[in-house]
Scaffold this motif. Structure first.
Motif, PDB file in Angstrom:
ATOM      1  N   ALA A 139       0.803  -1.223   0.000  1.00 54.95           N
ATOM      2  CA  ALA A 139       0.000   0.000   0.000  1.00 54.95           C
ATOM      3  C   ALA A 139       0.836   1.273   0.000  1.00 54.95           C
ATOM      4  CB  ALA A 139      -0.941  -0.001   1.202  1.00 54.95           C
ATOM      5  N   VAL A 140       2.107   1.166   0.420  1.00 55.75           N
ATOM      6  CA  VAL A 140       2.947   2.368   0.524  1.00 55.75           C
ATOM      7  C   VAL A 140       4.161   2.322  -0.390  1.00 55.75           C
ATOM      8  CG1 VAL A 140       2.193   2.618   2.910  1.00 55.75           C
ATOM      9  CG2 VAL A 140       4.423   1.580   2.429  1.00 55.75           C
ATOM     10  N   LYS A 141       4.372   1.204  -1.032  1.00 51.31           N
ATOM     11  CA  LYS A 141       5.547   1.034  -1.881  1.00 51.31           C
ATOM     12  C   LYS A 141       5.558   2.099  -2.983  1.00 51.31           C
ATOM     13  CE  LYS A 141       6.473  -3.228  -2.165  1.00 51.31           C
ATOM     14  NZ  LYS A 141       6.420  -4.659  -2.502  1.00 51.31           N
ATOM     15  N   GLY A 142       6.716   2.729  -3.147  1.00 55.44           N
ATOM     16  CA  GLY A 142       6.840   3.791  -4.146  1.00 55.44           C
ATOM     17  C   GLY A 142       6.475   5.171  -3.634  1.00 55.44           C
ATOM     18  N   ARG A 143       5.860   5.234  -2.445  1.00 51.04           N
ATOM     19  CA  ARG A 143       5.482   6.532  -1.865  1.00 51.04           C
ATOM     20  C   ARG A 143       6.215   6.814  -0.556  1.00 51.04           C
ATOM     21  NH1 ARG A 143       0.454   7.262  -0.035  1.00 51.04           N
ATOM     22  NH2 ARG A 143       0.066   5.048   0.425  1.00 51.04           N
ATOM     23  N   PHE A 144       6.485   5.792   0.219  1.00 56.60           N
ATOM     24  CA  PHE A 144       7.145   5.952   1.513  1.00 56.60           C
ATOM     25  C   PHE A 144       8.587   5.453   1.425  1.00 56.60           C
ATOM     26  CE2 PHE A 144       3.177   5.586   4.490  1.00 56.60           C
ATOM     27  CZ  PHE A 144       2.536   6.561   3.742  1.00 56.60           C
ATOM     28  N   ILE A 145       9.460   6.091   2.214  1.00 55.77           N
ATOM     29  CA  ILE A 145      10.852   5.674   2.293  1.00 55.77           C
ATOM     30  C   ILE A 145      11.257   5.597   3.749  1.00 55.77           C
ATOM     31  CG2 ILE A 145      13.237   6.209   1.697  1.00 55.77           C
ATOM     32  CD1 ILE A 145      12.133   7.831  -0.685  1.00 55.77           C
ATOM     33  N   ILE A 146      11.763   4.441   4.160  1.00 53.38           N
ATOM     34  CA  ILE A 146      12.287   4.291   5.514  1.00 53.38           C
ATOM     35  C   ILE A 146      13.805   4.443   5.467  1.00 53.38           C
ATOM     36  CG2 ILE A 146      12.453   1.767   5.345  1.00 53.38           C
ATOM     37  CD1 ILE A 146      11.700   1.649   8.334  1.00 53.38           C
ATOM     38  N   SER A 147      14.351   5.119   6.467  1.00 52.84           N
ATOM     39  CA  SER A 147      15.798   5.296   6.551  1.00 52.84           C
ATOM     40  C   SER A 147      16.193   5.378   8.015  1.00 52.84           C
ATOM     41  CB  SER A 147      16.240   6.546   5.790  1.00 52.84           C
ATOM     42  OG  SER A 147      15.666   7.719   6.359  1.00 52.84           O
ATOM     43  N   ARG A 148      17.480   5.322   8.269  1.00 50.42           N
ATOM     44  CA  ARG A 148      17.949   5.408   9.645  1.00 50.42           C
ATOM     45  C   ARG A 148      19.281   6.112   9.696  1.00 50.42           C
ATOM     46  NH1 ARG A 148      18.072  -0.369  11.928  1.00 50.42           N
ATOM     47  NH2 ARG A 148      18.988   0.676  13.753  1.00 50.42           N
ATOM     48  N   ASP A 149      19.542   6.725  10.846  1.00 57.44           N
ATOM     49  CA  ASP A 149      20.816   7.359  11.130  1.00 57.44           C
ATOM     50  C   ASP A 149      21.279   6.787  12.468  1.00 57.44           C
ATOM     51  OD1 ASP A 149      22.940   8.983  11.851  1.00 57.44           O
ATOM     52  OD2 ASP A 149      22.047  10.785  10.998  1.00 57.44           O
ATOM     53  N   ASN A 150      22.164   5.831  12.427  1.00 57.35           N
ATOM     54  CA  ASN A 150      22.593   5.173  13.668  1.00 57.35           C
ATOM     55  C   ASN A 150      23.391   6.103  14.578  1.00 57.35           C
ATOM     56  OD1 ASN A 150      21.298   2.795  12.986  1.00 57.35           O
ATOM     57  ND2 ASN A 150      23.126   1.806  12.182  1.00 57.35           N
ATOM     58  N   ALA A 151      24.027   7.097  13.998  1.00 59.02           N
ATOM     59  CA  ALA A 151      24.764   8.063  14.817  1.00 59.02           C
ATOM     60  C   ALA A 151      23.812   8.911  15.658  1.00 59.02           C
ATOM     61  CB  ALA A 151      25.621   8.949  13.939  1.00 59.02           C
ATOM     62  N   LYS A 152      22.576   9.063  15.166  1.00 62.50           N
ATOM     63  CA  LYS A 152      21.584   9.872  15.881  1.00 62.50           C
ATOM     64  C   LYS A 152      20.527   9.006  16.576  1.00 62.50           C
ATOM     65  CE  LYS A 152      21.961  13.907  12.852  1.00 62.50           C
ATOM     66  NZ  LYS A 152      21.249  14.847  11.967  1.00 62.50           N
ATOM     67  N   ASN A 153      20.698   7.681  16.492  1.00 61.45           N
ATOM     68  CA  ASN A 153      19.724   6.764  17.111  1.00 61.45           C
ATOM     69  C   ASN A 153      18.304   7.066  16.642  1.00 61.45           C
ATOM     70  OD1 ASN A 153      21.846   5.649  18.498  1.00 61.45           O
ATOM     71  ND2 ASN A 153      21.063   6.106  20.538  1.00 61.45           N
ATOM     72  N   THR A 154      18.167   7.308  15.370  1.00 58.43           N
ATOM     73  CA  THR A 154      16.877   7.737  14.847  1.00 58.43           C
ATOM     74  C   THR A 154      16.531   6.989  13.555  1.00 58.43           C
ATOM     75  OG1 THR A 154      17.158   9.940  15.798  1.00 58.43           O
ATOM     76  CG2 THR A 154      15.512   9.724  14.074  1.00 58.43           C
ATOM     77  N   VAL A 155      15.264   6.644  13.434  1.00 52.90           N
ATOM     78  CA  VAL A 155      14.743   6.077  12.194  1.00 52.90           C
ATOM     79  C   VAL A 155      13.682   7.027  11.662  1.00 52.90           C
ATOM     80  CG1 VAL A 155      12.992   4.655  13.378  1.00 52.90           C
ATOM     81  CG2 VAL A 155      13.800   3.995  11.107  1.00 52.90           C
ATOM     82  N   TYR A 156      13.589   7.097  10.343  1.00 47.18           N
ATOM     83  CA  TYR A 156      12.688   8.042   9.698  1.00 47.18           C
ATOM     84  C   TYR A 156      11.714   7.326   8.776  1.00 47.18           C
ATOM     85  CZ  TYR A 156      16.502  11.167  11.065  1.00 47.18           C
ATOM     86  OH  TYR A 156      17.455  11.842  11.771  1.00 47.18           O
ATOM     87  N   LEU A 157      10.589   7.973   8.541  1.00 49.19           N
ATOM     88  CA  LEU A 157       9.662   7.507   7.525  1.00 49.19           C
ATOM     89  C   LEU A 157       9.235   8.730   6.710  1.00 49.19           C
ATOM     90  CD1 LEU A 157       8.173   4.974   6.443  1.00 49.19           C
ATOM     91  CD2 LEU A 157       6.190   5.723   7.790  1.00 49.19           C
ATOM     92  N   GLN A 158       9.763   8.830   5.508  1.00 50.41           N
ATOM     93  CA  GLN A 158       9.363   9.897   4.599  1.00 50.41           C
ATOM     94  C   GLN A 158       8.121   9.426   3.854  1.00 50.41           C
ATOM     95  OE1 GLN A 158      10.694  13.057   4.038  1.00 50.41           O
ATOM     96  NE2 GLN A 158       8.888  13.323   2.741  1.00 50.41           N
ATOM     97  N   MET A 159       7.049  10.193   3.967  1.00 51.84           N
ATOM     98  CA  MET A 159       5.773   9.803   3.374  1.00 51.84           C
ATOM     99  C   MET A 159       5.389  10.837   2.327  1.00 51.84           C
ATOM    100  SD  MET A 159       3.731   8.473   6.756  1.00 51.84           S
ATOM    101  CE  MET A 159       3.513  10.118   7.418  1.00 51.84           C
ATOM    102  N   ASN A 160       5.292  10.411   1.093  1.00 45.24           N
ATOM    103  CA  ASN A 160       4.950  11.284  -0.027  1.00 45.24           C
ATOM    104  C   ASN A 160       3.639  10.842  -0.668  1.00 45.24           C
ATOM    105  OD1 ASN A 160       7.504  12.620   0.268  1.00 45.24           O
ATOM    106  ND2 ASN A 160       8.457  10.954  -0.883  1.00 45.24           N
ATOM    107  N   SER A 161       3.079  11.728  -1.452  1.00 45.72           N
ATOM    108  CA  SER A 161       1.826  11.429  -2.169  1.00 45.72           C
ATOM    109  C   SER A 161       0.793  10.826  -1.228  1.00 45.72           C
ATOM    110  CB  SER A 161       2.100  10.473  -3.335  1.00 45.72           C
ATOM    111  OG  SER A 161       3.047  11.027  -4.228  1.00 45.72           O
ATOM    112  N   LEU A 162       0.610  11.468  -0.118  1.00 40.95           N
ATOM    113  CA  LEU A 162      -0.262  10.928   0.923  1.00 40.95           C
ATOM    114  C   LEU A 162      -1.720  10.871   0.479  1.00 40.95           C
ATOM    115  CD1 LEU A 162       1.504  12.573   3.934  1.00 40.95           C
ATOM    116  CD2 LEU A 162       1.075  10.129   3.697  1.00 40.95           C
ATOM    117  N   LYS A 163      -2.400   9.849   0.967  1.00 42.66           N
ATOM    118  CA  LYS A 163      -3.797   9.610   0.620  1.00 42.66           C
ATOM    119  C   LYS A 163      -4.633   9.579   1.899  1.00 42.66           C
ATOM    120  CE  LYS A 163      -2.288   6.493  -3.091  1.00 42.66           C
ATOM    121  NZ  LYS A 163      -2.391   5.110  -3.632  1.00 42.66           N
ATOM    122  N   PRO A 164      -5.915   9.855   1.802  1.00 45.25           N
ATOM    123  CA  PRO A 164      -6.765   9.784   3.001  1.00 45.25           C
ATOM    124  C   PRO A 164      -6.681   8.422   3.697  1.00 45.25           C
ATOM    125  CG  PRO A 164      -7.938  10.916   1.256  1.00 45.25           C
ATOM    126  CD  PRO A 164      -6.648  10.400   0.642  1.00 45.25           C
TER     127      PRO A 164
END
Length: 127
Positions: free
Chosen positions: A63-88
């Motif tokens: 459902a999110v493939k091609g629109r969302f991107i998961i990434s991480r920064d281990n130096a900052k102990n943080t994981v991200y979720l970039q969400m594009n083309s959002l839908k209701p």
């Protein structure tokens, strides 16, 4: 004990973007596979994305493939979720989760594999 704190949720119009962050208090963050899940009102929690401890392997729900991107920064102990083309239908509470077995197994799409969970952040997409 690992604490996970999500941020970045909010209200956006359909077609917009949001970036969720999940900060970990643990010193062993880099050993964990990390995942994002979501739960819409009246529905069960569902898998969104996961990333291996190295960041080299990532899986996404169809459902999110091609629109969302998961990434991480281990130096900052943080994981991200970039969400594009959002839908209701992306409207939900989004949770991040950590899997202590990250160095031993491929990242999982199953919530039962995850040991630690954040409190969630609300994402609302208006049409």
């Amino acid at each position: 004990q690992v604490q996970l704190v999500e941020s970045g949720g909010g209200l956006v119009q359909a077609g917009g973007s949001l970036r969720l962050s999940c900060a970990s208090s643990g010193r062993t963050f880099s050993n964990y596979a990390m995942g994002w899940f979501r739960q819409a009102a009246g529905k069960e929690r569902e898998f969104v994305a996961t990333i291996s401890w190295t960041g080299g392997t990532r899986y996404y729900a169809d459902a999110v493939k091609g629109r969302f991107i998961i990434s991480r920064d281990n130096a900052k102990n943080t994981v991200y979720l970039q969400m594009n083309s959002l839908k209701p239908e992306d409207t939900a509470v989004y949770y991040c989760a950590a899997d202590r077995g990250g160095r031993d197994y491929a990242p999982s799409v199953k919530s039962s594999r995850y040991d630690y969970w954040g409190q969630g952040t609300q994402v609302t997409i208006s049409s």
